[in-house]
Every structure is written in C-alpha cells, then in structure tokens.
Design a protein around this motif. Sequence first.
Motif, PDB file in Angstrom:
ATOM      1  N   GLY A 131      39.421  37.863   8.090  1.00 34.34           N
ATOM      2  CA  GLY A 131      38.295  38.818   8.511  1.00 34.34           C
ATOM      3  C   GLY A 131      39.030  40.188   8.300  1.00 34.34           C
ATOM      4  O   GLY A 131      39.954  40.490   8.356  1.00 34.34           O
ATOM      5  N   SER A 132      38.086  41.077   8.030  1.00 35.43           N
ATOM      6  CA  SER A 132      38.383  42.407   7.586  1.00 35.43           C
ATOM      7  C   SER A 132      39.362  43.074   8.511  1.00 35.43           C
ATOM      8  O   SER A 132      40.356  43.829   8.431  1.00 35.43           O
ATOM      9  CB  SER A 132      37.279  43.371   7.239  1.00 35.43           C
ATOM     10  OG  SER A 132      36.929  42.692   6.004  1.00 35.43           O
ATOM     11  N   ASP A 133      38.859  42.825   9.716  1.00 32.11           N
ATOM     12  CA  ASP A 133      39.403  43.532  11.063  1.00 32.11           C
ATOM     13  C   ASP A 133      40.998  42.946  11.510  1.00 32.11           C
ATOM     14  O   ASP A 133      41.879  43.697  11.515  1.00 32.11           O
ATOM     15  CB  ASP A 133      38.716  43.244  12.377  1.00 32.11           C
ATOM     16  CG  ASP A 133      38.833  41.843  12.780  1.00 32.11           C
ATOM     17  OD1 ASP A 133      38.531  40.812  11.986  1.00 32.11           O
ATOM     18  OD2 ASP A 133      38.622  41.461  14.009  1.00 32.11           O
ATOM     19  N   ALA A 156      44.423  45.239  10.840  1.00 34.71           N
ATOM     20  CA  ALA A 156      45.458  45.129  12.114  1.00 34.71           C
ATOM     21  C   ALA A 156      46.621  44.796  11.216  1.00 34.71           C
ATOM     22  O   ALA A 156      47.670  45.222  11.743  1.00 34.71           O
ATOM     23  CB  ALA A 156      45.033  44.191  12.950  1.00 34.71           C
ATOM     24  N   SER A 157      46.796  43.638  10.230  1.00 34.15           N
ATOM     25  CA  SER A 157      48.080  43.222   9.668  1.00 34.15           C
ATOM     26  C   SER A 157      48.686  44.451   8.830  1.00 34.15           C
ATOM     27  O   SER A 157      49.846  44.835   9.031  1.00 34.15           O
ATOM     28  CB  SER A 157      47.747  42.085   8.633  1.00 34.15           C
ATOM     29  OG  SER A 157      47.259  41.088   9.504  1.00 34.15           O
ATOM     30  N   LYS A 162      38.393  52.256   7.598  1.00 33.12           N
ATOM     31  CA  LYS A 162      38.734  53.514   8.265  1.00 33.12           C
ATOM     32  C   LYS A 162      39.777  53.176   9.283  1.00 33.12           C
ATOM     33  O   LYS A 162      40.640  54.214   9.617  1.00 33.12           O
ATOM     34  CB  LYS A 162      37.662  54.161   9.173  1.00 33.12           C
ATOM     35  CG  LYS A 162      37.625  55.502   9.746  1.00 33.12           C
ATOM     36  CD  LYS A 162      36.304  55.961   9.984  1.00 33.12           C
ATOM     37  CE  LYS A 162      36.372  57.484  10.679  1.00 33.12           C
ATOM     38  NZ  LYS A 162      37.378  57.638  11.674  1.00 33.12           N
ATOM     39  N   VAL A 163      39.864  52.026   9.931  1.00 31.78           N
ATOM     40  CA  VAL A 163      41.112  51.655  10.844  1.00 31.78           C
ATOM     41  C   VAL A 163      42.476  51.924  10.113  1.00 31.78           C
ATOM     42  O   VAL A 163      43.265  52.618  10.542  1.00 31.78           O
ATOM     43  CB  VAL A 163      40.993  50.128  11.340  1.00 31.78           C
ATOM     44  CG1 VAL A 163      42.238  49.706  12.001  1.00 31.78           C
ATOM     45  CG2 VAL A 163      39.769  50.104  12.009  1.00 31.78           C
ATOM     46  N   VAL A 164      42.527  51.472   8.706  1.00 32.40           N
ATOM     47  CA  VAL A 164      43.538  51.669   7.840  1.00 32.40           C
ATOM     48  C   VAL A 164      43.719  53.158   7.368  1.00 32.40           C
ATOM     49  O   VAL A 164      44.878  53.680   7.551  1.00 32.40           O
ATOM     50  CB  VAL A 164      43.455  50.845   6.768  1.00 32.40           C
ATOM     51  CG1 VAL A 164      44.842  50.911   5.536  1.00 32.40           C
ATOM     52  CG2 VAL A 164      43.378  49.140   6.835  1.00 32.40           C
ATOM     53  N   THR A 165      42.539  53.813   6.917  1.00 31.74           N
ATOM     54  CA  THR A 165      42.952  55.224   6.438  1.00 31.74           C
ATOM     55  C   THR A 165      43.343  56.098   7.796  1.00 31.74           C
ATOM     56  O   THR A 165      44.139  57.217   7.522  1.00 31.74           O
ATOM     57  CB  THR A 165      41.679  55.676   5.719  1.00 31.74           C
ATOM     58  OG1 THR A 165      40.707  55.784   6.886  1.00 31.74           O
ATOM     59  CG2 THR A 165      41.422  54.998   4.620  1.00 31.74           C
TER      60      THR A 165
END
Length: 274
Positions: free
Chosen positions: A88-90, A94-95, A114-117
């Motif tokens: 899952g992308s989420d 998170a990883s 965007k969570v990563v960036t």
Amino acid sequence: MTRSVRTRRPVRLAAAGAVSLLALSACSSSDDSGSAKSDPSASASAPAKVSGDITVFAAASLKESFTALGKEFESAHPGTKVTFSFGGSDSLAASITGGAPADVFASASPKTMKVVTDAGGNATAPATFVRNQLEIATLPGNPDKIASLKDLTNKDLKVVLCDKAVPCGAAAEKALTASKLKLTPVSYEEDVKSALNKVVLKEADAAVVYKTDVKAAGSKVEGVEFPESAGAVNDYPIALLKESRNTGTAEAFIAFVRSAEGQKVLTAAGFLNP
C-alpha cells in the motif's frame, strides 16, 4: 661528378623533410595528448556506467508491470539488480519516512508521494508516469449480475474495499461520495491486491479495485466498468529518493519507466498515459 651531386642532393632534402615531418607529428601528438589530459570536460562528458543494486518501493498495483520492467532493465544493463518492495502506498511512504533504505518510490497517488516529499524533502522532483482507473471485480461469470456501483450497496452482497488511507480506497470513496451512495464493506484491505484476492478466493462477491488488477487476474475474476470511475482517476508519481546509495542506476531506472519502451509495458497492463 656533376651528375653525382645532383643525384645525392634530392635524397638529402627528402631525408631532411621526413625528419621534419616526424618531428611535427610527434609535437602534434604530444600536444593533443596533453590537451586531452588537461581538459576535464573530456572525461566529465562520458556517461557513467549503470551498475549495482537498487531498491524500488512501488504501489501494489504496479507489481506485474514493474516486475517485467525490472527484468528488462537488468537485461539492458548487465551488472544491475532491481529489488522491489510492493505494498500500500501509505505503508511504503511511512517506511521511507521512517528510514527504510530505498532508491526509488513509485506511488499510486500524489497525496502519498507528498507525505515523503514533505518529510524533510526525502524525494526529489516527483513526476507522473501513468494513471489508473477503478473497476469492479466480481466472481468469474458475474453470478450476482453486478452492473453498476449502485448494485454494490445490495446488503446481500459481500463487498470489499481498500482502506481509505490507501489510494485505491480513497478513489473508491470519492466515486461513492460523488454518486451519493453509501456502502458498508465486509472488510477494508491494506492494499489493492489484498482486496482483489478476497474475490479470487471467493471470500467476497465483489471488490472495487483498479482496471490493471482485474486485467492481471485474468479469468480468476470478471471486471465491470462504472462511469463514476472517470471522476476518480489516480495519478502515479515516481521519484528518486535523496537517501539513494546508487543515484545513477536509480535515475536510469526512472528514465526507463518513463521511456516509450517502459510506457508500452505499462499501457499493455491497462494503465493510462500520464
């Protein structure tokens, strides 16, 4: 006597000319060699060899196509190895923000990218490389005669959705909301493959997944298109991760995915052009 002098003189001149030419040639060779050694652009312009290992974190819906692309990339660049982590992308995002080592991230939505960036700029310059559309996966032969998204609200049906935090779940929720439909699934799954598998194992009558997943499943399920899916198409961005330990090979893989050859594999799997 005179003839003898005339005969020897051209020989001496020819010999002198040959010596001069050799000297000029040596100087020219020496100058060229020195120029090449002192010119840093000569070596800088040479492309770096693509080699070594990279790890790619990719959305579960990319499993079949990326696995194929990985093999093609390795074949085109001997000495490389591409290791994939699908999910899952989420969860993948998170990883990555938690410090998991990876070189490339391919997400099923801009939101999860965007969570990563946003987390300290872990990813650089994400670019959309494909899009994906939802479809209803039913049991083979569609025994329940499901023909629309509204049909899934039938309480006698066991329907599965992706978790709302996952891009396929968010897209399904968007389509249901736009249609003013309320659906209570028997379960929310962590990624699209898990949702599809419920139907494959006959633990559910239907699931809202991607067209690409229905296509990959072949005769194990049957796909039903629904018009509301057009308003919930997901863009898939891909990006180099700043913590990559092999940026050259990672960038080459991204370029391959976005190339005409890579796009051919992806569109054949059912993905839409970016």
